[in-house]
Design a protein around this motif. Structure first.
Motif, mmCIF file in Angstrom:
data_model
loop_
_atom_site.group_PDB
_atom_site.id
_atom_site.type_symbol
_atom_site.label_atom_id
_atom_site.label_comp_id
_atom_site.label_asym_id
_atom_site.label_seq_id
_atom_site.Cartn_x
_atom_site.Cartn_y
_atom_site.Cartn_z
ATOM 1 N N GLU A 203 7.712 5.992 39.124
ATOM 2 C CA GLU A 203 7.818 5.064 38.004
ATOM 3 C C GLU A 203 6.626 5.197 37.057
ATOM 4 O OE1 GLU A 203 9.780 2.303 35.690
ATOM 5 O OE2 GLU A 203 10.470 3.378 37.494
ATOM 6 N N ASN A 204 5.424 5.341 37.646
ATOM 7 C CA ASN A 204 4.230 5.529 36.802
ATOM 8 C C ASN A 204 4.308 6.829 36.016
ATOM 9 O OD1 ASN A 204 3.246 3.136 37.845
ATOM 10 N ND2 ASN A 204 2.015 4.136 39.421
ATOM 11 N N GLU A 205 4.803 7.879 36.661
ATOM 12 C CA GLU A 205 4.939 9.157 35.960
ATOM 13 C C GLU A 205 5.960 9.050 34.822
ATOM 14 O OE1 GLU A 205 3.876 13.083 35.244
ATOM 15 O OE2 GLU A 205 3.008 11.593 36.628
ATOM 16 N N LYS A 206 7.030 8.303 35.080
ATOM 17 C CA LYS A 206 8.036 8.121 34.034
ATOM 18 C C LYS A 206 7.477 7.339 32.856
ATOM 19 C CE LYS A 206 12.668 6.248 33.298
ATOM 20 N NZ LYS A 206 13.824 5.539 33.934
ATOM 21 N N GLN A 207 6.726 6.272 33.142
ATOM 22 C CA GLN A 207 6.118 5.493 32.069
ATOM 23 C C GLN A 207 5.108 6.321 31.279
ATOM 24 O OE1 GLN A 207 7.013 2.562 31.017
ATOM 25 N NE2 GLN A 207 8.544 2.253 32.639
ATOM 26 N N LYS A 208 4.387 7.193 31.976
ATOM 27 C CA LYS A 208 3.422 8.057 31.292
ATOM 28 C C LYS A 208 4.127 9.016 30.340
ATOM 29 C CE LYS A 208 -0.227 11.429 32.191
ATOM 30 N NZ LYS A 208 -0.963 12.181 33.241
ATOM 31 N N LEU A 209 5.232 9.610 30.818
ATOM 32 C CA LEU A 209 5.979 10.523 29.947
ATOM 33 C C LEU A 209 6.582 9.784 28.757
ATOM 34 C CD1 LEU A 209 7.792 12.711 32.643
ATOM 35 C CD2 LEU A 209 5.771 13.298 31.297
ATOM 36 N N LEU A 210 7.049 8.555 28.999
ATOM 37 C CA LEU A 210 7.612 7.787 27.891
ATOM 38 C C LEU A 210 6.543 7.424 26.865
ATOM 39 C CD1 LEU A 210 10.066 5.367 29.737
ATOM 40 C CD2 LEU A 210 10.645 7.354 28.332
ATOM 41 N N SER A 211 5.327 7.134 27.333
ATOM 42 C CA SER A 211 4.249 6.819 26.389
ATOM 43 C C SER A 211 3.822 8.031 25.582
ATOM 44 C CB SER A 211 3.047 6.250 27.142
ATOM 45 O OG SER A 211 2.510 7.222 28.038
#
Length: 394
Positions: A203-211
């Motif tokens: 989830e953190n990796e996904k949020q990082k990519l989205l940012s």
């Protein structure tokens, strides 16, 4: 005390009567009521300024003569009486005209803005639906291509190659596969915590990519795309005419050219220093003259000759060690008295302008470091010939 209070009341009443007598004939009590109802600071200031203006105008009107019934007032009154009172922007006729015009087309303006917003929203929804449809088709095509046997063999071969070169790729793949297997069968709390940590990490990796993702601006409609702005501010219609005009404007005299040539040998390509030596030339003019005349004047060749002459000055002189006759100082170096012992000379017999040639200096350096060996055991260089700069770390 009662007498004093009565006197104060009488004086206050007298001042009010005098102020009332000084008011013009068209004065009404509605103005005072309106001013009293003003609550904002700006309106209070406007009301006070109007009151002061009326008082001043009334005082000036008293000085004018009485106007005859058959004559106009502006011929007998003073100029001050014809001056306008203090007004705020809303009292201007232009302001009232603009307000009336706005009330006329306000309804049409609101309807136009609402219609354009609805059109933009509909166009964005249509674009999003079209994008989702094309994305689904593209995903299906990618899955079909990846399902082919040749594609699977090629992917397995590439994965094996890259996992050999980059072991971290293999570790991440194994952890991902282990996490997928553990998600199906969880036997203990430890495995449950590992699964939760993996989910949180994903989830953190996904949020990082989205940012990090950049959302491009939406496409404009046909009407807005038709509006094109052409900047013709820097357009030159006749470049040849402009070039000829610049040639006539940037005129250099013979004295200025000579000064530039002399200064260039001292400050090569430092155009701010060159322009400082010329009173009527700016830095941009010096740059332009340099690049237009560098092929004819050959500045670089003259600079090389000047530097060569600088290195070779000094005239013929002998070497203090081998007594070889040298042509100029570029072939030797000064020999201080403190270094005379390293060359086998005496400080008393050494002249003040003694110099040593390059060959004698190299032999002296070799003798000075002849006891130093190369610190690297596998060095192919012969021993007793390498100058050791600093010890190796222990």
């Amino acid at each position: 005390m009662k007498a004093e209070s009565q006197i104060a009341k009488l004086k206050r009443k007298q001042s009010e009567l005098e102020a009332h007598a000084g008011r013009p004939d068209d004065w009404t009590s509605d103005d005072d009521d309106k001013e009293a109802r003003n609550t904002s600071l700006a309106q209070t200031i406007y009301a006070d300024n109007r009151k002061r203006a009326r008082t001043a105008k009334a005082d000036l009107e008293k000085l004018g003569p009485l106007q005859p019934a058959e004559e106009r007032a502006d011929r007998w009154r003073l100029c001050a009486a014809a001056q306008p009172l203090y007004n705020q922007p809303s009292d201007a006729a232009v302001y009232r005209a603009n307000a009336a015009a706005f009330r006329t087309f306000k309804r049409r303006l609101v309807a136009t803005v609402r219609r354009r917003r609805l059109e933009d929203a509909a166009r964005q929804r249509l674009t999003a639906a079209l994008y989702a449809e094309k994305l689904a088709a593209w995903v299906r095509e990618v899955e079909r291509i990846e399902a082919l046997p040749k594609s699977r063999q090629r992917a397995a071969k590439d994965r094996e190659f890259y996992e050999k070169v980059f072991p971290e790729i293999r570790r991440s793949r194994e952890e991902r596969e282990r996490f997928n297997r553990a998600g199906r069968l969880i036997k203990s709390d430890v495995e449950m915590e590992e699964v939760m940590d993996g989910i949180q990490e994903q989830e953190n990796e996904k949020q990082k990519l989205l940012s990090l993702a950049v959302i491009p601006p939406p496409m404009l409609d046909e009407q807005r795309r038709a509006r094109v702005f052409l900047n013709r501010g820097g357009r030159i219609a006749e470049p040849l005419v402009l070039h000829d005009d610049l040639a006539n404007q940037n005129v250099w005299t013979e004295a200025e050219r000579q000064t530039l040539d002399e200064r260039y040998l001292q400050h090569p390509k430092q155009f701010h220093a060159l322009s400082a030596a010329l009173e009527r030339k700016a830095t941009s003019e010096c740059v332009r003259h340099y690049y237009l005349s560098k092929k004819q004047q050959k500045y670089k060749e003259r600079l090389k000759k000047a530097r060569t002459r600088g290195r070779g000055r000094g005239g013929p002189h002998p070497c203090a060690v081998c007594q070889t006759q040298l042509e100029h100082h570029g072939q030797s170096r000064p020999l201080p008295a403190a270094h005379a012992a390293s060359y086998g000379l005496s400080e008393r017999d050494l002249p003040g302008d003694a110099r040593v040639c390059a060959a004698c200096r190299c032999r002296s350096v070799k003798r000075r470091y002849s006891h130093v060996k190369c610190p690297i055991p596998t060095c192919p260089t012969p021993k007793f010939r390498v100058k050791r700069l600093r010890p190796l770390p222990s």
